[in-house]
Write an enzyme that holds these catalytic residues in place. Structure first.
Site, PDB file in Angstrom:
ATOM      1  N   HIS A 183       1.093  -6.540  13.837  1.00  0.00           N
ATOM      2  CA  HIS A 183       0.203  -6.667  12.674  1.00  0.00           C
ATOM      3  C   HIS A 183       0.390  -5.470  11.737  1.00  0.00           C
ATOM      4  CE1 HIS A 183      -3.784  -7.621  10.727  1.00  0.00           C
ATOM      5  NE2 HIS A 183      -3.725  -6.327  10.491  1.00  0.00           N
ATOM      6  N   GLU A 184       0.426  -4.258  12.303  1.00  0.00           N
ATOM      7  CA  GLU A 184       0.555  -3.061  11.467  1.00  0.00           C
ATOM      8  C   GLU A 184       1.946  -2.946  10.853  1.00  0.00           C
ATOM      9  OE1 GLU A 184      -1.974  -1.427  10.552  1.00  0.00           O
ATOM     10  OE2 GLU A 184      -3.244  -2.585  11.892  1.00  0.00           O
ATOM     11  N   HIS A 187       2.083  -4.917   7.789  1.00  0.00           N
ATOM     12  CA  HIS A 187       1.560  -4.207   6.618  1.00  0.00           C
ATOM     13  C   HIS A 187       2.644  -3.327   5.992  1.00  0.00           C
ATOM     14  CE1 HIS A 187      -2.541  -5.500   6.616  1.00  0.00           C
ATOM     15  NE2 HIS A 187      -2.830  -4.997   7.793  1.00  0.00           N
ATOM     16  N   GLU A 271      -5.139  -8.987   5.264  1.00  0.00           N
ATOM     17  CA  GLU A 271      -5.318  -9.002   6.723  1.00  0.00           C
ATOM     18  C   GLU A 271      -4.936 -10.357   7.307  1.00  0.00           C
ATOM     19  OE1 GLU A 271      -5.919  -6.469   8.696  1.00  0.00           O
ATOM     20  OE2 GLU A 271      -5.884  -5.200   6.921  1.00  0.00           O
TER      21      GLU A 271
END
Length: 655
Positions: A183-184, A187, A271
């Site tokens: 997930h990070e 980003h 997100e």
């Protein structure tokens, strides 16, 4: 395991370049909203001051100050907001992601840590970075935070850092930790970090309003100056100041309200996209869903206790501060909603959380092995994979993670250990730049002796035989693995390193193209951490204006390892993909390293879509002769990195 319905389709339909363009539009949206909020606040402050001065003025008298003060107050408010935002933006720009992590209480982990919790975390980060085609980011450990959370911060892959709480590192299984870090990394790849850090800077000026109002109110209210006056003709300036202070507090609240609404509106959608991208990365929605379920299961949840957590709430993996305003300020979708998007069959019950020590001990006793994706000892990559290389930019998968896990054992332990300490990591990079010609290598070693200590030269000579035997596929990952240790150098070590590095690269004048690309990757990713270089402004230039730069880059790629006749055919294949440009094959001497460096720097100003077309043209040039060597493929990945288009390893089968 397949992704949740709709998740994979959404991500697959959106390319890396489209996501980058969307991130830039989000930045424009942020600036527009900031300007509107600022105008509203300035007008409101002027109105409050006008009312306050009118109430404090003697009856039946008109003073010119009654008109001047509201105007001055409006101008002062504008200067306060702009000045506060400018100050914060500059401070964050100078410190990059590290400044954000340290403001939240993060302590940098050393790459050679042997603590089981830290080592597991660092190993997963290394695998994710190699799989993504980005430098391994420094990891900051929030040791006092028991909540399960993480974040990525920085302006680009060059100054990106990852922050991970103790709860996240200890409470999650390896599979769940992979989901959070995927997930990070999404980003990082999607361009969200730059938005997040700009939100922190831009909105800071608006949040200052409330602080100034409180200061004025307390100074006057508790300073003994507030008292009743019966002299109606003199008015009551203290009351006026208190009214202004009270008004600023109210307006500061309004500013905070508007600022958090803007932050939430930008953050929630990013997100959701990162959740979807993270699932595509790991091909395992259960890992990410499991991490979210554990957040709901533990008492600390995902909350952070750091005083600055509210300012950075929009960059966290999950809500880092308590929800308020009925969720209007929530920077993330509701936890239950995120879980159900990943696991539609979830029964709404959170799991019973066991001992974190048991999780780590169990994984050490039963190490997991992913499905094999390693391509063996082949010297070439199938041409059809290279032709479609651009489709993989910014879109790593679990196959790449498995590949990364299998590539690391190909690096001898002595070299891997050396890459994880600042002292010996320098020797690793120096050794990678040594020419295979012994006479030229001798000149390079002599140049090193003039600039670095004898023990470092001796270490380079000691490492040479092992580095010379490395599989070409691990050279680029080895550079990426070395970067966290190199980033931990002192300022004096960096100055010595970069001078020796440049001298080594130019010692022979015959540095091959791949070695040169490696050198540029090292310089590009270290400079922001040591030289306080500001992030390049986002200046988009039409590709036709960059025709000469395209000519140099495509010519250099065409000449790489080819005769003039083959280079001409390779160049023609690449040019066919850019029909609107007037470009021609440059002579070899016009494609020297300084010209190539400048051309690549110029091409970073192209739009994301055009950068993708350039990478695609380079790939076509490489595969024009019907085969692609490992060295050529790694060269393509290096050029892609220098164009801010991180390309994962090219595998025969990407699943």
């Amino acid at each position: 395991m397949s992704a949740a319905p709709g998740t994979r389709t959404t991500v697959a339909a959106t390319s890396f370049f489209a996501r980058q363009d969307k991130a830039r539009r989000s930045t424009l949206y942020l600036l527009v909203m900031f300007c509107l909020a600022t105008v509203v606040i300035v007008i409101a402050v002027s109105a409050v001051v006008a009312v306050a001065t009118s109430a404090a003025a003697p009856p039946d008298e008109f003073d010119g100050n009654q008109l001047a003060l509201p105007i001055l107050a409006g101008v002062g408010t504008l200067m306060l907001i702009l000045g506060g935002s400018f100050f914060k933006v500059v401070a964050l720009r100078a410190g990059g992601g590290a400044a954000v992590a340290e403001s939240l209480g993060g302590i940098r982990l050393f790459p050679n840590s042997t603590d089981p919790v830290e080592r597991r975390l660092l190993n997963v980060v290394e695998e994710m970075a190699i799989a993504s085609g980005v430098p391994v980011p420094p990891v900051y450990f929030l040791a006092q935070e028991q909540g399960i959370n993480a974040f990525a911060a920085g302006y680009s892959t060059s100054d990106a850092v990852l922050g991970v709480t103790r709860g996240c590192a200890e409470q999650l299984t390896r599979e769940e930790l992979q989901g959070v870090l995927a997930h990070e990394f999404s980003h990082i790849l999607n361009g969200d970090m730059r938005i997040g850090i700009r939100v922190m800077g831009v909105l800071y000026g608006i949040l200052l309003m409330g602080l100034v109002g409180q200061l004025i109110f307390r100074t006057v209210g508790y300073g003994g100056q507030f008292r009743s006056r019966n002299d109606d003709k003199s008015g009551n300036p203290a009351m006026a100041i208190m009214l202004i202070g009270l008004g600023l507090i109210v307006l500061g609240f309004i500013g905070t309200f508007l600022g958090n609404l803007i932050k939430a509106a930008i953050s929630r959608q990013r997100e959701r996209l990162a959740d979807a991208s993270g699932v595509q990365f790991t091909r395992n929605p259960a890992g990410l869903a499991g991490a979210l379920k554990r957040i709901g299961a533990i008492e600390a949840g995902s909350q952070l206790r750091a005083p600055n957590a509210a300012q950075a709430s929009h960059i966290f993996f999950a809500e880092g501060v308590w929800k308020n305003m009925a969720g209007l300020w929530s920077s993330h979708p509701p936890l239950e909603e995120r879980i159900r998007e990943l696991d539609p069959s979830w029964d709404g019950k959170f799991p019973v959380v066991g001992s974190s020590n048991r999780i780590i001990a169990n994984e050490l006793a039963h190490p997991s092995t992913g499905a094999s994706s390693f391509v063996g000892s082949a010297d070439e990559i199938p041409v059809h994979i290279v032709d479609h290389a651009v489709e993989h930019v910014g879109n790593p998968t679990m196959a790449h993670v498995n590949y990364a896990a299998e590539v690391r054992p190909l690096i001898p332990d002595a070299i891997l250990s050396a890459a994880r300490t600042p002292y010996s990591a320098r020797a690793i990079v120096f050794t990678l730049l040594l020419n295979q010609d012994n006479s030229i290598r001798a000149q390079q070693i002599q140049s090193l002796r003039e600039l670095v200590t004898p023990d470092l030269v001796a270490l380079v000579q000691q490492l040479m035989p092992a580095v010379d035997q490395l599989d070409p596929r691990v050279r680029l990952p080895l550079v990426d693995l070395s970067l966290p240790a190199l980033a931990a150098m002192s300022q004096s070590q960096y100055a010595q390193f970069i001078e020796a590095f440049k001298r080594l690269a130019l010692a022979d004048g015959q540095l091959d193209l791949f070695e040169w690309v490696l050198s540029q990757i090292v310089i590009r990713h270290l400079r922001p951490r040591f030289e306080n270089s500001r992030p390049n402004p986002v200046v988009i230039r039409p590709l036709p204006l960059l025709s000469q730069s395209c000519s140099v880059v495509l010519s250099a790629v065409a000449y790489g390892g080819n005769s003039d006749s083959k280079a001409s055919r390779a160049f023609a294949s690449a040019v066919a993909l850019l029909p609107e440009l007037r470009i021609s094959l440059q002579s070899r001497d016009r494609c020297d390293l300084p010209a190539l460096r400048q051309s690549l720097a110029d091409l970073t100003q192209a739009s994301s879509k055009d950068q993708g077309r350039i990478v695609n043209a380079c790939a076509t040039s490489i595969s024009a002769d019907g085969h692609a060597t490992i060295e050529e493929v790694e060269l393509l990945r290096g050029i892609s990195d220098l164009l801010d288009c991180p390309m994962p390893p090219l595998l025969p089968k990407v699943g």
